[in-house]
Design an enzyme around this catalytic site. Structure first.
Site, PDB file in Angstrom:
ATOM      1  NE  ARG A 126      -4.176   1.816   0.829  1.00  0.00           N
ATOM      2  CZ  ARG A 126      -5.076   2.282  -0.007  1.00  0.00           C
ATOM      3  NH1 ARG A 126      -4.945   2.058  -1.301  1.00  0.00           N
ATOM      4  NH2 ARG A 126      -6.121   2.965   0.431  1.00  0.00           N
ATOM      5  CB  THR A 419      -9.264  -1.138  -7.864  1.00  0.00           C
ATOM      6  OG1 THR A 419      -9.171   0.004  -7.023  1.00  0.00           O
ATOM      7  CG2 THR A 419      -8.646  -2.327  -7.158  1.00  0.00           C
ATOM      8  CD  GLU A 439      -9.078   6.871  -4.704  1.00  0.00           C
ATOM      9  OE1 GLU A 439     -10.001   6.761  -3.888  1.00  0.00           O
ATOM     10  OE2 GLU A 439      -9.176   7.555  -5.723  1.00  0.00           O
ATOM     11  CG  ASP A 459      -8.472   5.297  -0.644  1.00  0.00           C
ATOM     12  OD1 ASP A 459      -9.470   5.815  -1.162  1.00  0.00           O
ATOM     13  OD2 ASP A 459      -7.946   4.264  -1.095  1.00  0.00           O
ATOM     14  CB  SER A 483      -7.184  -0.428   1.104  1.00  0.00           C
ATOM     15  OG  SER A 483      -7.635  -1.084  -0.065  1.00  0.00           O
ATOM     16  CB  SER A 484     -12.593  -1.327   0.400  1.00  0.00           C
ATOM     17  OG  SER A 484     -13.016  -0.256   1.191  1.00  0.00           O
ATOM     18  N   GLY A 505     -13.678  -2.071  -7.309  1.00  0.00           N
ATOM     19  CA  GLY A 505     -15.006  -1.556  -7.002  1.00  0.00           C
ATOM     20  C   GLY A 505     -15.104  -0.684  -5.779  1.00  0.00           C
ATOM     21  N   GLY A 506     -13.985  -0.119  -5.285  1.00  0.00           N
ATOM     22  CA  GLY A 506     -14.053   0.739  -4.109  1.00  0.00           C
ATOM     23  C   GLY A 506     -14.542  -0.027  -2.899  1.00  0.00           C
TER      24      GLY A 506
END
Length: 600
Positions: A126, A419, A439, A459, A483-484, A505-506
């Protein structure tokens, strides 16, 4: 002259391969896909494609977001390369073919199952905040948070990239083939010209997504030749990226984290007068890929493993499944049956409430990871779900074991969108699940040496305090934003890898991945059917229904039990593999994007 002829021939070969691969998408009479022997094809244009059969192979498989990237990774596996080798090649190809989504200017999370040792490793690549970035990073002169649109373009939003370091870390630990072989396809593609896909062309023409590009002179020159958006089928040469890759190949991570590429990253981010960045060469030199402990939860005779914080993905997926493991899911009624949809939505509310309160960079704040998955805690949370009644929003948040206090404030923050996901199984049984991101679509829009820089710092929560308490996901020097992303590997009852999963997909990634896993584990759907099913999810708000799908029929019933609903376009990009008991592989790629599954 000879050099021009060679480039022309290479461009023609790449264009021919692109056309031939796209032709695989054409269904046979009756709507059945024409090919399931290790090959499949992307959507012919934007939007959802017709249902197609899963891809079945005997030894190897790559599932990713573009056919040329998949075929390049497949060739690496055919030459005896490892899953890590193939992932390096696929990522570098996607940097060119899907620049809006991922690349060496961004970050990633990787799960890697080593077949020889049986060990699962999770790697955190990350992005990090610069040393000079503090809680005021996204505050305006009046002390109020900037708008998201104002914060994204330019250098302010750029975090220290992690993908270049990840590429070299993967190769040093798991690589078999030389880096020269792994970098060669992307170098050749960059020199010959990158075919613009229908999806990329659509995004370039849409001002909602392309505004950050048009604010950058170098990006505009590349993506808008002659001042107009590149169109589908056009070839875009990128010699600057080819040269960047040669430096990374020959100089290792030093090319980016201490060499000429890094110096140009710093200069490009700082040089944006409208939004200058704070990233410095010292930030690059200090960057490290971190090995984290996997987050695993038992679920219906399986063990589901994901990425731990700073990603909330593994924890949230684990919590949702942990709650469903305690609830009366009706496997015989299918994933869109009302009782199953209701349980999934209610479990998701609780998981997102915990995500917003407890999850951030574990090197900066105390994250009660074990407590959030503690069986006693999950038992208590499951009891708050009542059949036939929608929970109020926001859902109540308890105190998981190991949590020290409620001193820090919860905040949903911002969520990544640009992503991609890569799923790979190699011929030795090694398994890789990698979610990679810059992002937003096209990241910060800053284009340097042939690639885009991320806007991952958005984010973070823009507001550093709420009611006098520091926000858990606020900006701090050296911190990694929450993050997701949810790369996932599922093990069967004999502790053998059984499913490889992930999606872009966030913050909806969590719902996409959870829905696919329950569809495959509980309802017996194959990977392609699981990727194609309509989405229903909840992020601790209204239950979201994928617009234009059969799931919209659920809205009246959900309303009757007191659940607010909302419809939305959901451009997931699930890339799934099931590892069958006989060792064969079944793959599926989301028809909402341009990906395919292929292997041997």
């Amino acid at each position: 002259m000879l050099a021009r002829l060679r480039r022309s021939a290479a461009a023609g070969a790449i264009a021919a391969l692109f056309v031939a691969t796209a032709a695989m998408a054409q269904p046979a009479p009756g709507g059945a896909p024409s090919m399931t022997d290790g090959r499949a094809a992307p959507e012919a244009a934007t939007g959802r494609a017709a249902a197609r059969a899963p891809v079945v192979t005997t030894r190897t498989m790559v599932v990713a977001a573009h056919p040329l990237a998949v075929q390049a990774g497949r060739a690496v596996l055919a030459e005896g390369g490892s899953a890590a080798d193939a992932a390096i090649t696929v990522q570098l190809m996607l940097n060119l073919l899907e620049p809006q989504s991922s690349g060496i200017g961004g970050g990633a999370f990787v799960l890697y199952h080593d077949a020889m040792t049986g060990r699962l490793t999770t790697l955190d690549a990350r992005e990090t905040a610069p040393a000079t970035a503090g809680p005021d990073l996204f505050l305006g002169p009046d002390g109020e948070p900037m708008s998201f649109r104002a914060a994204v373009p330019g250098g302010r939003s750029v975090g220290v990239p992690g993908v270049p370091a990840l590429i070299h870390a993967l190769h040093e630990t798991y690589g078999r083939l030389p880096l020269a072989r792994l970098f060669a396809p992307a170098i050749a593609l960059a020199e010959a010209g990158v075919p613009v896909s229908p999806r990329l062309a659509g995004l370039l023409a849409d001002p909602r997504y392309s505004a950050s590009l048009r604010a950058d002179a170098a990006a505009t020159a590349h993506f808008y030749p002659g001042g107009t958006p590149a169109t589908a089928g056009m070839l875009l040469p990128n010699p600057a990226f080819a040269e960047t890759l040669r430096l990374m190949r020959d100089q290792g991570r030093a090319a980016v984290y201490g060499g000429p590429v890094g110096a140009d990253i710093v200069a490009a981010a700082a040089g944006r007068a409208d939004n200058p960045g704070r990233i410095a060469e010292g930030d690059l030199a200090a960057y490290q890929v971190i090995e984290r402990s996997p987050v695993c939860v038992p679920y219906h005779q399986h063990r589901v493993c994901g990425m731990g914080p700073p990603s909330s993905g593994g924890l949230a997926v684990g919590q949702i499944l942990g709650l469903l493991d305690r609830l009366p899911l009706q496997a015989d009624k299918g994933p869109l049956a009302l009782p199953n949809v209701t349980l999934l939505a209610e479990a998701s509310k609780l998981a997102f409430a915990d995500r917003d309160r407890w999850v951030a960079d574990p090197d900066m704040v105390d994250v009660p990871t074990a407590g959030l998955l503690n069986p006693v805690y999950l038992d208590a949370r499951a009891h708050s779900i009542e059949a036939g009644r929608a929970m109020d929003v926001p859902a109540p948040s308890g105190m998981p074991p190991g949590a020290r206090s409620l001193a820090m404030a919860a905040d949903p923050g911002r969520h990544e969108n640009g992503t991609s996901h890569i799923s790979i199984v190699d011929g030795s049984g090694n398994v890789l699940s990698m979610t990679t991101s810059i992002e937003g679509a096209f990241g910060s829009g800053v284009f340097v040496r042939g690639f885009l820089l991320n806007n991952q710092l958005t984010d973070f929560s823009f507001r550093p305090e709420i009611d006098g308490r520091p926000v858990i996901n606020r900006v701090e020097p050296g911190k990694r934003p929450r993050s997701s992303m949810a790369p996932t590997i599922v093990y069967d009852g004999d502790q053998r890898p059984a499913i490889v999963a992930g999606s872009p997909g966030g913050s909806r990634i969590i719902g996409y991945v959870t829905g696919a896993l329950t569809a495959m584990i509980d309802h017996g759907l194959d990977p392609q059917a699981a990727a194609e099913q309509p989405h229903v999810l909840n992020r601790n708000g209204p239950t979201e229904i994928e617009a234009g799908t059969a799931a919209e029929a659920l809205i009246p019933a959900l309303t009757l039990i007191g659940d607010d609903t909302a419809t939305a376009e959901m451009t997931s990009g699930l890339n799934l593999i099931r590892i069958n008991a006989d060792g064969s592989l079944t793959g599926g790629s989301d028809p909402r994007r341009e990906g395919i599954a292929a292997g041997d």
